[in-house]
Scaffold this active site. Structure first.
Site, PDB file in Angstrom:
ATOM      1  N   ASP A   1       0.828  -1.208   0.000  1.00 43.47           N
ATOM      2  CA  ASP A   1       0.000   0.000   0.000  1.00 43.47           C
ATOM      3  C   ASP A   1       0.866   1.263   0.000  1.00 43.47           C
ATOM      4  O   ASP A   1       2.054   1.231   0.340  1.00 43.47           O
ATOM      5  CB  ASP A   1      -0.964   0.011   1.203  1.00 43.47           C
ATOM      6  CG  ASP A   1      -0.266  -0.018   2.545  1.00 43.47           C
ATOM      7  OD1 ASP A   1       0.758  -0.720   2.672  1.00 43.47           O
ATOM      8  OD2 ASP A   1      -0.726   0.654   3.483  1.00 43.47           O
TER       9      ASP A   1
ATOM     10  N   GLU B   1       0.106  -1.244   5.646  1.00 45.88           N
ATOM     11  CA  GLU B   1       1.221  -0.837   6.490  1.00 45.88           C
ATOM     12  C   GLU B   1       1.081   0.630   6.866  1.00 45.88           C
ATOM     13  O   GLU B   1       1.337   1.030   7.995  1.00 45.88           O
ATOM     14  CB  GLU B   1       2.551  -1.075   5.756  1.00 45.88           C
ATOM     15  CG  GLU B   1       3.788  -0.944   6.649  1.00 45.88           C
ATOM     16  CD  GLU B   1       4.332   0.475   6.776  1.00 45.88           C
ATOM     17  OE1 GLU B   1       5.158   0.711   7.679  1.00 45.88           O
ATOM     18  OE2 GLU B   1       3.930   1.364   6.008  1.00 45.88           O
TER      19      GLU B   1
HETATM   20 ZN   LIG Z   1       6.809   2.356   3.978  1.00 44.57          ZN
END
Ligand SMILES: [Zn+2]
Length: 385
Positions: free
Chosen positions: A73, A135
């Site tokens: 992401d 993340e």
């Molecule tokens: Zn990163």
């Protein structure tokens, strides 16, 4: 189908995998690419099935390999003044512009582009690819994947390829994000003693942040183990607050958000416990005036820090491969502490500069891309010996 690292990076960047979107199109692409090379992979999806981690093993099914970890992401581009299309890699003056070029699709793109070389190298120990989701919104995806991998993958090291300019980063702080909602009781302010002001209670809780941070500073800032951190203590910060409706009404609601950055040697859970204890104390006080009042806490994210390992295998390996023997820490959080919690020796090292991450006109220099390729080729060589 073979790709150069640059071509693979262009492919990955073209997937608009901002954390609010599904990363499944990217995952599907990687899955079928690996399949075309005869490499099977394992999805570990979220509960809703809207996003997924993906991990794969290249080489022999034995212990002692290395996990290459990357998140799929990226952060949003909204409101940022980009000069080029953020989802089209654009080369200019030795730089590759695009969202995620630095943070951190390049590391994964390099690994994926090198899979054919890994297959041809006759690896004695495997390379494992570990691609996560979410993340950027609190390292939410990786723990599920690590839980799935840990019993099956006995790797000697994990390399988290966040942008470090290929320097060896052996530790960073953890992050604890909290949302607090104080529920007060409305009365006219002339009768303040009969009401409960959510704003006043919230103010005391915010002050707890300040006081705890001052204590932290006095307690840990002189310790040599923290000298690389700036500042060398755990910070507590309230970044947003909202409450009340009028000057002359005790506020019914007040909500605020907290960002706690813990030294890797400290446990974020202990801060949460201490905070909960103070919340309980204030709640009891509030409820003697009005039983319906209270305080709700929601844990937004809890990302452990990356602890410096004593004689860590990952650090030893990556120092050997990069020749970097200096001590580095970074200011941002990564999935490294989660891999450590899963029992893996872990280090952070990847191409690109965090200074460009999350910003408009994010870029990766061609020189860093090449450094990343050379690094992973040395790793393949190492695992083939
Ligand atoms: Zn990163």
């Amino acid at each position: 189908m073979r790709y150069t690292a640059k071509e693979m990076l262009s492919k990955l960047v073209a997937f608009d995998s901002i954390s609010s979107n599904s990363n499944l199109p990217l995952i599907e692409f990687v899955e079928s690419y690996l399949e075309s090379l005869g490499v099977s992979s394992q999805r570990v999806p979220n509960a809703e099935g809207t996003k997924s981690n993906l991990w794969a093993t290249i080489g022999p099914d034995c212990a002692g390999g290395v996990i290459l970890s990357g998140h799929t992401d990226v952060v949003p581009v909204e409101g940022q003044p980009w000069d080029t299309d953020p989802f089209v890699v654009t080369e200019k003056d030795g730089r590759l512009y695009g969202r995620g070029t630095a943070d951190m699709k390049a590391f994964s793109a390099i690994a994926l582009s090198l899979v054919p070389e890994m297959l041809e190298a006759g690896l004695k120990r495997p390379v494992h690819l570990a691609l996560s989701y979410d993340e950027e919104v609190g390292c939410l995806g990786a723990p599920l994947m690590i839980e799935d991998m840990a019993p099956k993958v006995k790797a000697e090291a994990v390399i988290v390829g966040e942008p470090t300019m290929m320097q060896v980063v052996s530790s960073h702080k953890g992050v604890l994000g909290l949302e607090t909602h104080v529920r007060g009781y409305e009365v006219h302010s002339s009768l303040v003693h009969t009401g409960v002001s959510a704003v006043h209670i919230a103010a005391r809780l915010v002050l707890w942040h300040e006081e705890t941070m001052a204590k932290n500073r006095a307690r840990t800032e002189h310790l040599p183990e923290n000298e690389l951190f700036n500042p060398p203590y755990t910070t507590l910060h309230c970044g947003m607050i909202k409450g009340g409706t009028a000057d002359n009404i005790t506020a019914k609601d007040c909500a605020f958000s907290t960002d706690i950055r813990t030294l890797p040697s400290e446990d974020a859970g202990e801060y949460l416990e201490a905070y909960r204890a103070y919340v309980a104390e204030l709640e009891a006080e509030m409820q003697t005036i009005q039983p319906s009042t209270g305080i709700d806490i929601k844990v937004g994210c809890l990302v452990p820090g990356c602890r410096r390992e004593t004689d860590g295998a990952a650090e030893r390996l990556v120092r050997q491969l990069t020749g970097d023997n200096a001590e580095h820490v970074v200011a941002y959080g990564t999935e490294a502490g989660q891999f450590q919690d899963g029992g893996y020796s872990t280090i952070v090292c990847g191409p690109g500069d965090i200074a460009q991450a999350h910003a408009a006109n994010e870029f990766l220099s061609l020189q860093q891309l090449e450094a990343g390729v050379q690094f992973q080729r040395r790793l393949i060589e190492h695992l083939s010996r």
